[in-house]
Scaffold this active site. Structure first.
Site, PDB file in Angstrom:
ATOM      1  N   CYS A   1      -1.399   2.926 -17.956  1.00 50.45           N
ATOM      2  CA  CYS A   1      -1.411   1.650 -17.222  1.00 50.45           C
ATOM      3  C   CYS A   1      -0.811   0.501 -18.017  1.00 50.45           C
ATOM      4  O   CYS A   1      -0.579  -0.576 -17.461  1.00 50.45           O
ATOM      5  CB  CYS A   1      -2.827   1.312 -16.794  1.00 50.45           C
ATOM      6  SG  CYS A   1      -3.585   2.570 -15.740  1.00 50.45           S
TER       7      CYS A   1
ATOM      8  N   LYS B   1       0.841  -1.190   0.000  1.00 50.68           N
ATOM      9  CA  LYS B   1       0.000   0.000   0.000  1.00 50.68           C
ATOM     10  C   LYS B   1       0.883   1.249   0.000  1.00 50.68           C
ATOM     11  O   LYS B   1       2.018   1.221   0.495  1.00 50.68           O
ATOM     12  CB  LYS B   1      -0.898   0.016   1.234  1.00 50.68           C
ATOM     13  CG  LYS B   1      -1.930  -1.091   1.293  1.00 50.68           C
ATOM     14  CD  LYS B   1      -2.755  -0.970   2.572  1.00 50.68           C
ATOM     15  CE  LYS B   1      -3.776  -2.076   2.684  1.00 50.68           C
ATOM     16  NZ  LYS B   1      -4.570  -1.963   3.936  1.00 50.68           N
TER      17      LYS B   1
ATOM     18  N   CYS C   1      -9.713  -1.725  -8.064  1.00 46.64           N
ATOM     19  CA  CYS C   1      -8.385  -2.094  -7.594  1.00 46.64           C
ATOM     20  C   CYS C   1      -7.806  -0.986  -6.726  1.00 46.64           C
ATOM     21  O   CYS C   1      -8.144   0.184  -6.893  1.00 46.64           O
ATOM     22  CB  CYS C   1      -7.447  -2.395  -8.764  1.00 46.64           C
ATOM     23  SG  CYS C   1      -6.871  -0.939  -9.668  1.00 46.64           S
TER      24      CYS C   1
END
Length: 394
Positions: A82, A17, A214
């Site tokens: 991406c 994270k 996500c």
């Protein structure tokens, strides 16, 4: 000339994270060191390097790679939204396939902030300006972050056109969590049920819950690609071949069709898949395992159809029949995908390469797809770019 290109080594550090990861250069260097060790090579053996990232200054690739070595080789920095990691791999493979070099490196990394994706630039028109305008016309909801509007809007279009149920997207997210529970490199390894996903807070009432999106994550991944002659000369493994690869960009239909499913890249995904099938001499039924771009559960479902796994409108049946997991026709995202493994933009495509390489080697541990021989990766970035790659065990 066209040379066969093999994956000699792969590396990937655990995704984390935001706020819990190393710096971007440490993550990139760590992944490269793993890939070199896996290949049995030194950095001095690499003749070109391609470094992918989205959120960073120019030459961040050099900063990461200089921790590993400074040999004077070309280092090319790549940003393709991406699809950046797979775009870096495409360039490395192209360099080897053409005979320009015998050994090339692709590395991707991303140091992300919490919250929705946002541009760092406020003094110029955004690259997605045309798409944003069309999304506003088609779905409105200016109160929702842009990526959610786009992909949830595409999911809603599928629901409206084909009667797809919200629960079907929830099933995809639950499947991702079951797969990620077997993956020590995934950021979220807790299993959630379809009911858990349905009961999560709504981001858009009746269209998407929080667990269908996500998370922003940090991470790095890398791959070493080599020619057959170089591999034989150095005694390297040649058990995973890049059989075909395609990069596509938006077609007129992305905007002209005024269809949210097209806006998020359906047609460029379909075109890339068709080109790869033709080049590799395979079809969807030949594939054993797939890593695809599930930035939202909605996009995974739409991509089943773009890749030709089922007809348009047939994805809900595919999900309900269990043809996207172990025991079905394909195992989709055994890593947990972006939904559970995480999505550090520059690293994502190379993390797919890492997973599929281990699947074809038979070294994926608890998440191994039995007898996997043919694998497919799909990595898409709005704006737009799509990279589809076919791998085969050699």
């Amino acid at each position: 000339m066209s040379h066969k290109v093999y994956i000699a080594g792969v590396g990937m550090i655990p995704f984390r994270k935001p706020g819990a990861s190393e710096t971007y250069d440490a993550m990139g260097a760590g992944a490269v060191r793993q890939a070199l060790e896996d290949a049995g090579l030194a950095y001095n053996d690499v003749q070109q390097a391609y470094a992918g990232y989205v959120y960073g200054d120019s030459t961040c690739g050099q900063k990461a790679l200089y921790h590993v070595g400074m040999t004077g080789i070309p280092v090319i920095n790549v940003n393709n939204n991406c699809a950046t990691g797979s775009s870096a791999l495409f360039l490395a493979r192209q360099a080897v396939q053409s005979g320009a070099v015998e050994c090339a490196l692709a590395v991707g990394f991303e140091f992300m902030k919490p919250g929705p994706l946002m541009s760092n630039w406020t003094d110029r028109a955004p690259a997605l300006e045309r798409a944003h305008k069309l999304v506003s016309e088609l779905v409105g909801r200016e109160d929702i972050p842009s990526a959610i509007r786009q992909f949830a809007g595409a999911g809603k279009a599928h629901m409206d056109k084909y009667g797809t149920k919200l629960e079907t997207f929830a099933k995809i997210r639950a499947k991702a969590s079951e797969h990620a529970a077997r993956n020590p490199l995934a950021v979220f390894r807790n299993v959630v049920s379809t009911e858990d996903v349905m009961n999560a807070p709504m981001l858009w009432e009746g269209v998407i819950t929080r667990l269908m999106a996500c998370p922003p994550t940090c991470g790095g991944a890398a791959a070493i690609v080599v020619s057959e002659a170089f591999a034989k000369k150095r005694g390297l493994r040649t058990d995973v071949l890049i059989a075909a690869q395609s990069v596509t960009t938006d077609l007129p239909s992305t905007y002209d069709a005024r269809d949210m499913i097209r806006v998020v890249g359906f047609d460029m995904s379909r075109l890339a898949a068709q080109q790869v099938y033709e080049e590799a001499g395979i079809g969807p039924k030949d594939i054993d395992v797939i890593e695809l771009h599930d930035c939202f559960a909605q996009n995974e479902l739409i991509t089943y159809e773009a890749l030709g796994l089922c007809p348009e409108g047939g994805a809900e049946k595919l999900v309900n029949d269990g043809d996207n997991t172990y025991g079905g026709q394909w195992v989709v995202n055994p890593s947990g995908g972006l939904l559970s493994k995480g999505h550090p933009l520059g690293a994502t495509g190379l993390a797919q390469c890492y997973e599929l390489t281990h699947q074809l080697r038979g070294t994926a541990g608890d998440r191994q797809v039995p007898g996997a021989k043919v694998a497919l990766a799909h990595n898409v970035g709005l704006g737009g770019a799509c990279v589809v790659t076919a791998y085969q065990s050699a």
